[in-house]
Design a protein around this motif. Structure first.
Motif, PDB file in Angstrom:
ATOM      1  N   VAL A  44      26.902  57.843   8.609  1.00 53.26           N
ATOM      2  CA  VAL A  44      27.931  58.715   8.429  1.00 53.26           C
ATOM      3  C   VAL A  44      27.493  59.817   8.451  1.00 53.26           C
ATOM      4  N   GLN A  45      28.197  61.039   9.217  1.00 53.08           N
ATOM      5  CA  GLN A  45      27.874  62.307   9.172  1.00 53.08           C
ATOM      6  C   GLN A  45      29.103  63.314   8.728  1.00 53.08           C
ATOM      7  N   ASN A  46      29.179  63.859   7.608  1.00 54.57           N
ATOM      8  CA  ASN A  46      30.206  64.512   7.053  1.00 54.57           C
ATOM      9  C   ASN A  46      30.096  65.964   6.521  1.00 54.57           C
ATOM     10  N   ARG A  47      30.906  66.838   6.713  1.00 58.32           N
ATOM     11  CA  ARG A  47      30.700  68.018   5.918  1.00 58.32           C
ATOM     12  C   ARG A  47      30.762  67.729   4.320  1.00 58.32           C
ATOM     13  N   CYS A  48      29.831  68.442   3.909  1.00 56.67           N
ATOM     14  CA  CYS A  48      29.719  68.098   2.202  1.00 56.67           C
ATOM     15  C   CYS A  48      30.096  69.273   1.510  1.00 56.67           C
ATOM     16  N   PHE A  49      31.277  69.017   0.778  1.00 53.71           N
ATOM     17  CA  PHE A  49      31.747  70.215  -0.215  1.00 53.71           C
ATOM     18  C   PHE A  49      31.436  69.851  -1.697  1.00 53.71           C
ATOM     19  N   ALA A  50      31.008  70.934  -2.384  1.00 56.41           N
ATOM     20  CA  ALA A  50      30.702  70.684  -3.847  1.00 56.41           C
ATOM     21  C   ALA A  50      31.980  70.611  -4.287  1.00 56.41           C
ATOM     22  N   ALA A  51      32.931  71.150  -3.913  1.00 56.05           N
ATOM     23  CA  ALA A  51      34.328  71.017  -4.705  1.00 56.05           C
ATOM     24  C   ALA A  51      34.945  69.461  -4.625  1.00 56.05           C
ATOM     25  N   LEU A  52      34.308  68.640  -3.726  1.00 58.63           N
ATOM     26  CA  LEU A  52      34.605  67.265  -3.783  1.00 58.63           C
ATOM     27  C   LEU A  52      33.578  66.497  -4.379  1.00 58.63           C
ATOM     28  N   GLY A  53      32.738  67.129  -5.231  1.00 59.49           N
ATOM     29  CA  GLY A  53      31.622  66.240  -5.833  1.00 59.49           C
ATOM     30  C   GLY A  53      30.555  66.149  -4.755  1.00 59.49           C
ATOM     31  N   TRP A  54      30.195  67.053  -3.841  1.00 61.14           N
ATOM     32  CA  TRP A  54      29.383  66.799  -2.380  1.00 61.14           C
ATOM     33  C   TRP A  54      29.816  65.353  -1.877  1.00 61.14           C
ATOM     34  N   ASP A  55      31.162  65.329  -1.561  1.00 62.93           N
ATOM     35  CA  ASP A  55      31.757  64.140  -0.785  1.00 62.93           C
ATOM     36  C   ASP A  55      31.467  62.628  -1.811  1.00 62.93           C
ATOM     37  N   ILE A  56      31.657  62.757  -2.991  1.00 62.72           N
ATOM     38  CA  ILE A  56      31.434  61.667  -3.525  1.00 62.72           C
ATOM     39  C   ILE A  56      31.967  60.426  -3.299  1.00 62.72           C
ATOM     40  N   ASP A  57      33.364  60.388  -2.905  1.00 62.41           N
ATOM     41  CA  ASP A  57      33.982  59.119  -2.543  1.00 62.41           C
ATOM     42  C   ASP A  57      33.380  58.596  -1.461  1.00 62.41           C
ATOM     43  N   VAL A  58      33.123  59.408  -0.280  1.00 64.96           N
ATOM     44  CA  VAL A  58      32.482  58.662   0.859  1.00 64.96           C
ATOM     45  C   VAL A  58      31.109  58.157   0.600  1.00 64.96           C
ATOM     46  N   ARG A  59      30.134  58.909  -0.224  1.00 65.48           N
ATOM     47  CA  ARG A  59      28.916  58.626  -0.377  1.00 65.48           C
ATOM     48  C   ARG A  59      28.745  57.263  -1.343  1.00 65.48           C
ATOM     49  N   GLN A  60      29.903  57.099  -2.221  1.00 65.17           N
ATOM     50  CA  GLN A  60      30.059  55.756  -3.065  1.00 65.17           C
ATOM     51  C   GLN A  60      30.380  54.560  -2.195  1.00 65.17           C
ATOM     52  N   ILE A  61      31.133  54.825  -0.995  1.00 70.86           N
ATOM     53  CA  ILE A  61      31.381  53.606   0.039  1.00 70.86           C
ATOM     54  C   ILE A  61      29.908  53.603   0.978  1.00 70.86           C
ATOM     55  N   CYS A  62      29.322  54.685   1.238  1.00 72.66           N
ATOM     56  CA  CYS A  62      27.877  54.482   2.153  1.00 72.66           C
ATOM     57  C   CYS A  62      27.012  53.519   1.054  1.00 72.66           C
ATOM     58  N   ARG A  63      26.943  53.867   0.011  1.00 74.39           N
ATOM     59  CA  ARG A  63      26.197  53.244  -1.097  1.00 74.39           C
ATOM     60  C   ARG A  63      26.496  51.665  -1.203  1.00 74.39           C
ATOM     61  N   GLU A  64      27.743  51.388  -1.330  1.00 74.87           N
ATOM     62  CA  GLU A  64      28.134  50.011  -1.283  1.00 74.87           C
ATOM     63  C   GLU A  64      27.638  49.125  -0.057  1.00 74.87           C
ATOM     64  N   HIS A  65      27.925  49.867   0.892  1.00 75.85           N
ATOM     65  CA  HIS A  65      27.470  49.172   2.461  1.00 75.85           C
ATOM     66  C   HIS A  65      26.196  49.544   2.885  1.00 75.85           C
ATOM     67  N   ALA A  66      25.477  50.260   2.141  1.00 75.48           N
ATOM     68  CA  ALA A  66      24.084  50.656   2.766  1.00 75.48           C
ATOM     69  C   ALA A  66      24.060  51.280   3.791  1.00 75.48           C
ATOM     70  N   VAL A  67      24.960  52.350   3.783  1.00 76.37           N
ATOM     71  CA  VAL A  67      25.233  53.317   5.087  1.00 76.37           C
ATOM     72  C   VAL A  67      24.370  54.518   4.810  1.00 76.37           C
ATOM     73  N   VAL A  68      23.588  55.137   5.844  1.00 79.59           N
ATOM     74  CA  VAL A  68      22.928  56.302   5.487  1.00 79.59           C
ATOM     75  C   VAL A  68      24.043  57.431   5.724  1.00 79.59           C
ATOM     76  N   TYR A  69      23.891  58.305   4.707  1.00 83.20           N
ATOM     77  CA  TYR A  69      24.928  59.300   4.670  1.00 83.20           C
ATOM     78  C   TYR A  69      24.285  60.654   4.899  1.00 83.20           C
ATOM     79  N   GLN A  70      24.924  61.373   6.084  1.00 86.30           N
ATOM     80  CA  GLN A  70      24.172  62.781   6.478  1.00 86.30           C
ATOM     81  C   GLN A  70      25.044  63.656   6.262  1.00 86.30           C
ATOM     82  N   GLY A  71      24.683  64.735   5.200  1.00 86.67           N
ATOM     83  CA  GLY A  71      25.451  65.934   5.129  1.00 86.67           C
ATOM     84  C   GLY A  71      25.012  67.081   5.815  1.00 86.67           C
ATOM     85  N   PHE A  72      26.270  67.811   6.281  1.00 82.06           N
ATOM     86  CA  PHE A  72      26.046  68.949   7.082  1.00 82.06           C
ATOM     87  C   PHE A  72      26.838  70.156   6.208  1.00 82.06           C
ATOM     88  N   SER A  73      26.645  71.477   6.642  1.00 80.08           N
ATOM     89  CA  SER A  73      27.236  72.589   6.102  1.00 80.08           C
ATOM     90  C   SER A  73      26.775  72.758   4.665  1.00 80.08           C
TER      91      SER A  73
END
Ligand SMILES: NC(=O)c1ccc[n+]([C@@H]2O[C@H](COP(=O)([O-])OP(=O)(O)OC[C@H]3O[C@@H](n4cnc5c(N)ncnc54)[C@H](OP(=O)(O)O)[C@@H]3O)[C@@H](O)[C@H]2O)c1
Length: 279
Positions: free
Chosen positions: A176-205
């Protein structure tokens, strides 16, 4: 240090991004790789990226002893709407054909016969995943099955869309490649799903999307403790969270500084304080 996808592909821990580099793209990619980056991100989307110049950089690097196989190459399929009127495929073709044509043109631009990662630049639907998303994803699954790309992924994806893709796809995304906003806990919801499914999370900006968070007192205090720059602290924070960060720096000094971030070690408390700095 490397990450690993659920299908066993090794991924470097830091990625160099080539957006908006225009005619400097080739020189900057060469400089990034010579500085030590081993992963390069681009897209077949002329309004923001120049894949052919990435390809030219790869040719020069190969002549200087850094082979294609030493690098992790990622590019993207961008929809007609994101192409600014200059799509690298027949815009009137069926979506699956657009993907095939775009992929073939990416290989030509990059001068390679395979990719390490092929990413859908953005879902077509704003909510959920629609017919177009599934059609394109199916074509990307076919590319993965053919062995022409080692992994497939999706970018600019919302948490509910990623959850749906992971549940229903025949081949779930490795990236997954997403823009990573500190105001969203650095994309915490998407990162959580990545963790559950062993998806590599790429953060930009990580830097450019978070200007206020970067000057917050806790971040400054951590930078002072580890005697490093704010950018280095943020990149190391991202890595310790399990992310694969991207940097889009145009400065040879910053390339070196960003890579040096890997040497830092933040405490669990420091990680937690940066993770929650803008919540
Ligand atoms: N999937 C998508 O839709 C999408 C969208 C946007 C971006 N991306 C990808 O993500 C990559 C990175 O995006 P980005 O450019 O927004 O990333 P970024 O790394 O947050 O931003 C780059 C900025 O950070 C500065 N910087 C980097 N290292 C620094 C350091 N050590 N000290 C001070 N400043 C530093 C750079 O300035 P200097 O040049 O002066 O170092 C530049 O202004 C893009 O190139 C692209 O590959 C993907």
């Amino acid at each position: 240090m490397t990450l690993s996808t659920y299908n066993g592909v090794a991924v470097p821990s830091f990625m160099y991004g080539t957006a908006w580099k225009k005619e400097a793209t080739s020189a900057l990619v060469q400089s990034a790789v010579q500085s030590g980056f081993r992963a390069v991100d681009t897209a077949n989307q002329l309004i923001h990226y120049d894949e052919a110049q990435v390809g030219a950089a790869l040719q020069s690097l190969a002549k200087n002893g850094i082979a294609r196989a030493d690098l992790f190459l990622q590019t993207k399929f961008t929809s007609v709407d994101g192409q600014g009127g200059r799509s690298p495929y027949d815009p009137s073709a069926e979506l699956a054909v657009q993907v095939e044509q775009s992929f073939a043109s990416s290989l030509r631009h990059l001068g390679t016969d395979y990719l390490d990662s092929y990413v859908l630049h953005s879902p077509y639907s704003r909510r959920g995943l629609g017919r177009s998303d599934w059609e394109v994803w199916g074509a990307m699954e076919d590319l993965y099955r053919s062995g022409k790309t080692k992994t497939i992924g999706i970018s600019n994806v919302a948490a509910h869309q990623l959850a749906e893709l992971c549940e229903r796809a025949q081949v779930k995304p490795m990236m997954v490649q997403n823009r990573c906003f500190a105001a969203l806990g650095w994309d915490i919801d998407v990162r959580q799903i990545c963790r559950e499914h062993a998806v590599v999370y790429q953060g930009f900006s990580l830097l450019t999307a978070n200007r206020e968070a970067l000057i917050a007192p806790p971040v400054r205090a951590i930078a002072a403790r580890v005697n490093a720059g704010i950018a280095q602290v943020i990149f190391r924070f991202a890595m310790q969270l399990g992310m694969l960060p991207l940097t889009g720096t145009t400065s040879a000094q910053h390339m070196r500084d960003d890579l040096e971030a890997e040497r830092l070690e933040l405490t669990p408390e420091e990680i937690r304080s940066i993770e929650t700095v803008a919540l």
